[in-house]
Design a protein around this motif. Structure first.
Motif, PDB file in Angstrom:
ATOM      1  N   ALA A  12      57.238  29.333  39.525  1.00 46.38           N
ATOM      2  CA  ALA A  12      56.001  29.223  38.757  1.00 46.38           C
ATOM      3  C   ALA A  12      55.195  30.509  38.884  1.00 46.38           C
ATOM      4  O   ALA A  12      55.531  31.396  39.669  1.00 46.38           O
ATOM      5  N   THR A  13      54.156  30.594  38.065  1.00 48.50           N
ATOM      6  CA  THR A  13      53.254  31.735  38.139  1.00 48.50           C
ATOM      7  C   THR A  13      51.836  31.267  38.410  1.00 48.50           C
ATOM      8  O   THR A  13      51.475  30.117  38.124  1.00 48.50           O
ATOM      9  N   LEU A  14      51.057  32.184  38.951  1.00 47.34           N
ATOM     10  CA  LEU A  14      49.644  31.953  39.228  1.00 47.34           C
ATOM     11  C   LEU A  14      48.866  33.084  38.581  1.00 47.34           C
ATOM     12  O   LEU A  14      49.214  34.257  38.756  1.00 47.34           O
ATOM     13  N   ILE A  15      47.847  32.743  37.815  1.00 48.51           N
ATOM     14  CA  ILE A  15      46.939  33.766  37.295  1.00 48.51           C
ATOM     15  C   ILE A  15      45.810  33.859  38.312  1.00 48.51           C
ATOM     16  O   ILE A  15      44.914  33.010  38.362  1.00 48.51           O
ATOM     17  N   ALA A  16      45.895  34.889  39.152  1.00 48.13           N
ATOM     18  CA  ALA A  16      44.935  35.050  40.244  1.00 48.13           C
ATOM     19  C   ALA A  16      43.609  35.619  39.755  1.00 48.13           C
ATOM     20  O   ALA A  16      42.560  35.393  40.371  1.00 48.13           O
ATOM     21  N   LEU A  17      43.665  36.369  38.652  1.00 44.17           N
ATOM     22  CA  LEU A  17      42.464  36.975  38.089  1.00 44.17           C
ATOM     23  C   LEU A  17      42.727  37.172  36.599  1.00 44.17           C
ATOM     24  O   LEU A  17      43.843  37.542  36.220  1.00 44.17           O
ATOM     25  N   ASP A  18      41.741  36.876  35.756  1.00 48.78           N
ATOM     26  CA  ASP A  18      41.918  37.111  34.325  1.00 48.78           C
ATOM     27  C   ASP A  18      40.677  37.790  33.760  1.00 48.78           C
ATOM     28  O   ASP A  18      39.748  38.106  34.492  1.00 48.78           O
ATOM     29  N   LYS A  19      40.668  38.016  32.451  1.00 50.54           N
ATOM     30  CA  LYS A  19      39.578  38.773  31.823  1.00 50.54           C
ATOM     31  C   LYS A  19      38.215  38.143  32.052  1.00 50.54           C
ATOM     32  O   LYS A  19      37.212  38.836  32.074  1.00 50.54           O
ATOM     33  N   SER A  20      38.149  36.839  32.238  1.00 53.81           N
ATOM     34  CA  SER A  20      36.854  36.190  32.464  1.00 53.81           C
ATOM     35  C   SER A  20      36.305  36.487  33.858  1.00 53.81           C
ATOM     36  O   SER A  20      35.123  36.278  34.116  1.00 53.81           O
ATOM     37  N   THR A  21      37.173  36.987  34.744  1.00 60.58           N
ATOM     38  CA  THR A  21      36.745  37.339  36.106  1.00 60.58           C
ATOM     39  C   THR A  21      37.162  38.760  36.462  1.00 60.58           C
ATOM     40  O   THR A  21      37.399  39.072  37.628  1.00 60.58           O
ATOM     41  N   SER A  22      37.266  39.639  35.448  1.00 61.39           N
ATOM     42  CA  SER A  22      37.729  41.009  35.695  1.00 61.39           C
ATOM     43  C   SER A  22      36.825  41.716  36.698  1.00 61.39           C
ATOM     44  O   SER A  22      35.659  41.363  36.865  1.00 61.39           O
ATOM     45  N   ILE A  23      37.403  42.699  37.391  1.00 57.67           N
ATOM     46  CA  ILE A  23      36.656  43.473  38.387  1.00 57.67           C
ATOM     47  C   ILE A  23      36.880  44.959  38.151  1.00 57.67           C
ATOM     48  O   ILE A  23      37.819  45.356  37.462  1.00 57.67           O
ATOM     49  N   TYR A  24      36.022  45.784  38.723  1.00 57.64           N
ATOM     50  CA  TYR A  24      36.155  47.234  38.659  1.00 57.64           C
ATOM     51  C   TYR A  24      36.522  47.768  40.030  1.00 57.64           C
ATOM     52  O   TYR A  24      35.950  47.347  41.037  1.00 57.64           O
ATOM     53  N   LEU A  25      37.484  48.694  40.064  1.00 54.17           N
ATOM     54  CA  LEU A  25      37.791  49.430  41.284  1.00 54.17           C
ATOM     55  C   LEU A  25      37.192  50.815  41.124  1.00 54.17           C
ATOM     56  O   LEU A  25      37.654  51.613  40.312  1.00 54.17           O
ATOM     57  N   GLU A  26      36.133  51.090  41.884  1.00 58.64           N
ATOM     58  CA  GLU A  26      35.539  52.416  41.877  1.00 58.64           C
ATOM     59  C   GLU A  26      36.410  53.348  42.704  1.00 58.64           C
ATOM     60  O   GLU A  26      37.410  52.917  43.293  1.00 58.64           O
TER      61      GLU A  26
END
Length: 124
Positions: free
Chosen positions: A85-99
């Motif tokens: 199976a797969t897990l969506i750990a993060l998607d566009k609704s919870t996107s983050i920025y890496l500075e």
């Protein structure tokens, strides 16, 4: 730690990367080097369990330094990914920025069973 002004950027490049978690140790899966002049907008993180029988635990962390260094903060902690199976750990609704000088790391409960795919925008 800095990031470019994302209102006046020259480049927004869509990118995808993947990593096999071959150990149960913390593994850097996406890193933004110090002084890169970039910010990375992470749109999604997908985790696939290739084990046909057993669930495997997964942890995704934000790190305060590049290449998995610094302090890590769990974003997804010890989530069980079912067999095949797969897990969506993060998607566009919870996107983050890496500075600059930050990274994402992943940890698998069982070696060589999880594959991590990350879609992100390289902004400079």
């Amino acid at each position: 730690m800095a990031a470019p002004n994302i209102v006046a950027v020259a480049n927004i490049l869509g990118k995808t990367t993947f990593t096999s978690l071959t150990t149960t140790s913390v593994t850097s899966v996406l890193s933004n080097a110090a002084s890169s002049g970039k910010v990375l907008k992470v749109n999604n993180v997908i985790v696939a369990n290739t084990d046909g029988t057993n669930a495997v635990n997964f942890t995704l962390s934000y790190n305060t330094a590049a290449a998995g260094g610094g302090t890590n903060v769990e974003m997804v902690s010890t989530i069980s990914v079912p067999a095949n199976a797969t897990l969506i750990a993060l998607d566009k609704s919870t996107s983050i920025y890496l500075e600059e000088n930050t990274s994402l790391t992943a940890t698998a409960g069982t070696a060589s069973k999880l594959k991590v795919t990350i879609s992100y925008e390289d902004i400079s």
